[in-house]
Design a protein around this motif. Structure first.
Motif, PDB file in Angstrom:
ATOM      1  N   ALA A   1      -4.395   4.183  -7.601  1.00  0.00           N
ATOM      2  CA  ALA A   1      -4.984   5.521  -7.682  1.00  0.00           C
ATOM      3  C   ALA A   1      -3.951   6.518  -8.165  1.00  0.00           C
ATOM      4  O   ALA A   1      -2.740   6.306  -8.045  1.00  0.00           O
ATOM      5  CB  ALA A   1      -5.512   5.942  -6.311  1.00  0.00           C
TER       6      ALA A   1
ATOM      7  N   LEU B   1      -9.474   6.332  -9.061  1.00  0.00           N
ATOM      8  CA  LEU B   1      -9.353   5.072  -8.344  1.00  0.00           C
ATOM      9  C   LEU B   1      -9.597   3.961  -9.351  1.00  0.00           C
ATOM     10  O   LEU B   1     -10.626   3.952 -10.033  1.00  0.00           O
ATOM     11  CB  LEU B   1     -10.374   5.006  -7.209  1.00  0.00           C
TER      12      LEU B   1
ATOM     13  N   THR C   1       0.839  -1.198   0.000  1.00  0.00           N
ATOM     14  CA  THR C   1       0.000   0.000   0.000  1.00  0.00           C
ATOM     15  C   THR C   1       0.872   1.246   0.000  1.00  0.00           C
ATOM     16  O   THR C   1       1.821   1.369   0.777  1.00  0.00           O
ATOM     17  CB  THR C   1      -0.916  -0.004   1.235  1.00  0.00           C
TER      18      THR C   1
ATOM     19  N   ARG D   1     -18.551   2.039  -0.153  1.00  0.00           N
ATOM     20  CA  ARG D   1     -17.219   2.171   0.445  1.00  0.00           C
ATOM     21  C   ARG D   1     -16.280   2.915  -0.493  1.00  0.00           C
ATOM     22  O   ARG D   1     -15.599   3.856  -0.095  1.00  0.00           O
ATOM     23  CB  ARG D   1     -16.662   0.790   0.774  1.00  0.00           C
ATOM     24  N   TRP D   2     -16.239   2.483  -1.755  1.00  0.00           N
ATOM     25  CA  TRP D   2     -15.311   3.095  -2.691  1.00  0.00           C
ATOM     26  C   TRP D   2     -15.713   4.528  -3.036  1.00  0.00           C
ATOM     27  O   TRP D   2     -14.850   5.372  -3.304  1.00  0.00           O
ATOM     28  CB  TRP D   2     -15.207   2.255  -3.957  1.00  0.00           C
TER      29      TRP D   2
ATOM     30  N   VAL E   1      -3.426   1.201  -3.613  1.00  0.00           N
ATOM     31  CA  VAL E   1      -4.375   1.312  -2.500  1.00  0.00           C
ATOM     32  C   VAL E   1      -4.505  -0.045  -1.810  1.00  0.00           C
ATOM     33  O   VAL E   1      -4.512  -0.136  -0.577  1.00  0.00           O
ATOM     34  CB  VAL E   1      -5.748   1.796  -3.017  1.00  0.00           C
TER      35      VAL E   1
ATOM     36  N   TRP F   1      -9.697  -0.164 -10.202  1.00  0.00           N
ATOM     37  CA  TRP F   1      -9.883  -1.517  -9.654  1.00  0.00           C
ATOM     38  C   TRP F   1      -9.711  -2.498 -10.791  1.00  0.00           C
ATOM     39  O   TRP F   1     -10.483  -2.513 -11.741  1.00  0.00           O
ATOM     40  CB  TRP F   1     -11.285  -1.587  -9.064  1.00  0.00           C
TER      41      TRP F   1
ATOM     42  N   SER G   1     -16.693   6.753  -1.142  1.00  0.00           N
ATOM     43  CA  SER G   1     -16.233   7.667  -0.092  1.00  0.00           C
ATOM     44  C   SER G   1     -14.708   7.698   0.001  1.00  0.00           C
ATOM     45  O   SER G   1     -14.155   8.374   0.880  1.00  0.00           O
ATOM     46  CB  SER G   1     -16.828   7.267   1.259  1.00  0.00           C
ATOM     47  N   TRP G   2     -14.037   6.981  -0.913  1.00  0.00           N
ATOM     48  CA  TRP G   2     -12.571   6.974  -0.903  1.00  0.00           C
ATOM     49  C   TRP G   2     -12.023   8.370  -1.178  1.00  0.00           C
ATOM     50  O   TRP G   2     -12.600   9.139  -1.948  1.00  0.00           O
ATOM     51  CB  TRP G   2     -12.056   6.016  -1.974  1.00  0.00           C
ATOM     52  N   ARG G   3     -10.896   8.682  -0.535  1.00  0.00           N
ATOM     53  CA  ARG G   3     -10.198   9.939  -0.800  1.00  0.00           C
ATOM     54  C   ARG G   3      -8.706   9.670  -0.892  1.00  0.00           C
ATOM     55  O   ARG G   3      -8.180   8.796  -0.214  1.00  0.00           O
ATOM     56  CB  ARG G   3     -10.487  10.974   0.303  1.00  0.00           C
ATOM     57  N   TRP G   4      -8.056  10.451  -1.718  1.00  0.00           N
ATOM     58  CA  TRP G   4      -6.602  10.364  -1.866  1.00  0.00           C
ATOM     59  C   TRP G   4      -5.935  10.583  -0.516  1.00  0.00           C
ATOM     60  O   TRP G   4      -6.308  11.511   0.214  1.00  0.00           O
ATOM     61  CB  TRP G   4      -6.134  11.403  -2.880  1.00  0.00           C
ATOM     62  N   GLU G   5      -4.942   9.770  -0.187  1.00  0.00           N
ATOM     63  CA  GLU G   5      -4.213   9.894   1.072  1.00  0.00           C
ATOM     64  C   GLU G   5      -3.308  11.129   1.020  1.00  0.00           C
ATOM     65  O   GLU G   5      -2.387  11.199   0.200  1.00  0.00           O
ATOM     66  CB  GLU G   5      -3.365   8.639   1.308  1.00  0.00           C
TER      67      GLU G   5
END
Length: 228
Positions: free
Chosen positions: A40, A90, A6, A198-199, A30, A92, A201-205
């Motif tokens: 991502a 993102l 990750t 779930r996906w 990710v 997959w 609501s994903w945000r870049w770290e």
């Protein structure tokens, strides 16, 4: 090859059957599981694209995109440096699937929101030490954030690359099967769509630097062609 960690930088390459690299994009990992490699990128991520394709993106001229595909069919194109713009992506990618599922996020006030899902029909993954290889097969499916509506995209370009022989009859049959698989996933809310909330609501770290291509990487290098 082993799993990617990750946050690790990987490179997605689109590779023509001749072994020539068509494009490169730097991504961050990710998650990497048996189910899928999830990666991502964010605005500023480094890329290399065919010069004609980059021109078409910059000018919004689809006729130049057609010229880019003609160049692919001829086996002669030049790559140019580029950067990913505007959206967080993102991606997959199931290892044996003839598609990837992508989510595009755009600015929304002080944050980001999911603009749409985007299914890209492409070759199954071939892992490399630096990331993975595939090949975009042109036709796409655009899906609304709530998964209730979708429409096919670039069918005209798909017909063109079929005429040029870029997409073979065997690849076409695989794409047709993948289309049915994806539509079934949407109808059943299975696969990645089972985890859509779930996906979405994903945000870049924020701690991750913008992905960069490895120094000294030569996109124009030939790699092992399909099947050999």
């Amino acid at each position: 090859m082993g799993s990617f960690g990750t946050g690790q930088t990987v490179v997605r390459r689109d590779v023509h059957r001749s072994g020539q690299v068509w494009s490169e994009l730097a991504l961050r990992v990710v998650a990497d599981t048996g189910e899928a490699l999830v990666t991502a990128c964010a605005p500023g991520a480094q890329a290399r694209w065919p010069a004609l394709y980059a021109q078409a993106r910059g000018e919004g001229d689809r006729s130049v995109r057609t010229e880019a595909f003609d160049a692919m069919a001829s086996g002669r194109w030049e790559l140019t440096g580029a950067v990913w713009q505007e959206t967080d992506l993102l991606l997959w990618k199931p290892p044996t699937a003839w598609f990837s599922v992508n989510a595009f996020f755009v600015p929304d006030g002080d944050g980001r929101r999911l603009r749409n899902w985007y299914v890209n029909f492409e070759h199954p993954t071939r892992r490399t030490e630096a990331g993975f290889d595939t090949l975009d097969l042109t036709v796409d499916l655009v899906v609304t954030p709530d998964l209730t509506r979708w429409e096919w995209k670039d069918e005209d370009e798909y017909a063109h690359v079929r005429r040029l022989g870029i997409v073979s009859d065997t690849e076409h049959r695989a794409v047709e099967a993948a289309r049915g698989e994806v539509l079934a996933m949407l109808a059943e809310l299975s696969g990645v769509f089972a985890q859509a909330q779930r996906w979405s609501s994903w945000r870049w770290e924020p701690a991750w630097p913008t992905p960069c291509l490895p120094q000294g990487a030569t996109a124009a290098e030939r790699v092992a062609p399909e099947g050999g």
